[in-house]
Scaffold this motif. Structure first.
Motif, PDB file in Angstrom:
ATOM      1  N   MET A   4       0.643  -5.582 -11.294  1.00 48.44           N
ATOM      2  CA  MET A   4      -0.005  -6.847 -10.988  1.00 48.44           C
ATOM      3  C   MET A   4       0.844  -7.733 -10.063  1.00 48.44           C
ATOM      4  SD  MET A   4      -0.788  -5.930 -14.389  1.00 48.44           S
ATOM      5  CE  MET A   4       0.357  -6.852 -15.308  1.00 48.44           C
ATOM      6  N   GLY A  58      -4.162   0.811  -0.992  1.00 45.09           N
ATOM      7  CA  GLY A  58      -3.280   1.082  -2.119  1.00 45.09           C
ATOM      8  C   GLY A  58      -4.020   1.089  -3.436  1.00 45.09           C
ATOM      9  N   LYS A  59      -4.956   0.154  -3.583  1.00 48.04           N
ATOM     10  CA  LYS A  59      -5.742   0.082  -4.823  1.00 48.04           C
ATOM     11  C   LYS A  59      -6.616   1.332  -4.960  1.00 48.04           C
ATOM     12  CE  LYS A  59      -5.751  -4.906  -5.176  1.00 48.04           C
ATOM     13  NZ  LYS A  59      -6.521  -6.152  -5.093  1.00 48.04           N
ATOM     14  N   SER A  60      -7.140   1.814  -3.864  1.00 45.70           N
ATOM     15  CA  SER A  60      -7.942   3.040  -3.905  1.00 45.70           C
ATOM     16  C   SER A  60      -7.088   4.226  -4.321  1.00 45.70           C
ATOM     17  CB  SER A  60      -8.569   3.321  -2.533  1.00 45.70           C
ATOM     18  OG  SER A  60      -9.491   2.308  -2.204  1.00 45.70           O
ATOM     19  N   ALA A  79       2.175   1.860  -3.411  1.00 45.76           N
ATOM     20  CA  ALA A  79       1.072   2.265  -4.301  1.00 45.76           C
ATOM     21  C   ALA A  79       0.702   3.722  -4.072  1.00 45.76           C
ATOM     22  CB  ALA A  79      -0.136   1.361  -4.078  1.00 45.76           C
ATOM     23  N   ILE A 119      -0.555  -5.265  -2.797  1.00 46.43           N
ATOM     24  CA  ILE A 119      -1.309  -4.023  -2.647  1.00 46.43           C
ATOM     25  C   ILE A 119      -2.714  -4.345  -2.157  1.00 46.43           C
ATOM     26  CG2 ILE A 119      -2.198  -1.990  -3.856  1.00 46.43           C
ATOM     27  CD1 ILE A 119       0.166  -2.377  -5.851  1.00 46.43           C
ATOM     28  N   VAL A 140      -4.406   4.271  -6.244  1.00 43.65           N
ATOM     29  CA  VAL A 140      -4.055   4.256  -7.667  1.00 43.65           C
ATOM     30  C   VAL A 140      -5.289   4.037  -8.542  1.00 43.65           C
ATOM     31  CG1 VAL A 140      -1.654   3.578  -7.389  1.00 43.65           C
ATOM     32  CG2 VAL A 140      -3.394   1.810  -7.606  1.00 43.65           C
ATOM     33  N   ARG A 141      -6.455   4.021  -7.937  1.00 38.11           N
ATOM     34  CA  ARG A 141      -7.740   3.853  -8.650  1.00 38.11           C
ATOM     35  C   ARG A 141      -7.727   2.596  -9.494  1.00 38.11           C
ATOM     36  NH1 ARG A 141      -6.471   9.233  -8.690  1.00 38.11           N
ATOM     37  NH2 ARG A 141      -7.914  10.540  -7.557  1.00 38.11           N
ATOM     38  N   TRP A 142      -7.435   1.500  -8.860  1.00 34.29           N
ATOM     39  CA  TRP A 142      -7.306   0.178  -9.492  1.00 34.29           C
ATOM     40  C   TRP A 142      -8.557  -0.185 -10.257  1.00 34.29           C
ATOM     41  CZ3 TRP A 142      -2.767  -2.518  -7.989  1.00 34.29           C
ATOM     42  CH2 TRP A 142      -2.596  -3.756  -8.592  1.00 34.29           C
ATOM     43  N   VAL A 196      -6.505  -2.853  -0.206  1.00 30.01           N
ATOM     44  CA  VAL A 196      -7.604  -1.962  -0.587  1.00 30.01           C
ATOM     45  C   VAL A 196      -7.160  -0.496  -0.571  1.00 30.01           C
ATOM     46  CG1 VAL A 196      -9.906  -1.151   0.085  1.00 30.01           C
ATOM     47  CG2 VAL A 196      -9.354  -3.585   0.189  1.00 30.01           C
ATOM     48  N   ASP A 253       0.809  -1.218   0.000  1.00 27.21           N
ATOM     49  CA  ASP A 253       0.000   0.000   0.000  1.00 27.21           C
ATOM     50  C   ASP A 253       0.842   1.267   0.000  1.00 27.21           C
ATOM     51  OD1 ASP A 253      -2.332  -1.461  -0.041  1.00 27.21           O
ATOM     52  OD2 ASP A 253      -2.687  -1.302   2.115  1.00 27.21           O
TER      53      ASP A 253
END
Length: 135
Positions: free
Chosen positions: A121, A129-131, A102, A125, A133-135, A127, A99
């Protein structure tokens, strides 16, 4: 340079020998499957500030243990321009980025512009980190 078994010291020595503008036509730099981590990534990114590869379009650190610190080093190079082109694609697949890494990348993307992109990929990472970078 894929699978060259370079460690942090080896890659630092390699890039230290590159003169400014040494690779003017280089567009793809694949450095995956090596042994260096964040310190080695910082050394590689440092040469871009000297204009070593001004036409670079694709930079890959795939399958390496660079972690969040390595991701932050790449993000800093992208965010500051560091003599990198605005349409750079960076690959960090299976690099132990979490995270924190990210979030560093997300901050860099906002400064680098819409042409810069990262492939992240198979990292750790979550949630948050994904938020970022707007995964």
């Amino acid at each position: 340079m894929v699978g060259a078994r370079l460690d942090d010291d080896g890659v630092a020595e390699l890039v230290a020998g590159l003169k400014d503008g040494a690779l003017p036509a280089l567009e793809v730099l694949a450095l995956g499957h090596n042994r260096y981590g964040a310190r080695g990534v910082e050394a590689v990114c440092g040469v871009f500030r000297r204009g070593v590869a001004p036409r670079l379009q694709n930079l890959s650190f795939a399958f390496m243990p660079i972690g969040d610190a390595g991701a932050a080093a790449v993000a800093a190079a992208v965010a500051t321009g560091a003599a990198l082109p605005p349409r750079l694609a960076v690959t960090m697949v299976l690099c132990d980025v979490g995270d924190e890494g990210a979030r560093s990348i997300a901050a860099a993307l906002s400064l680098a512009g819409p042409g810069c992109r990262f492939q992240l990929m198979f990292n750790r990472i979550g949630v948050a980190g994904k938020s970022a970078v707007r995964w």
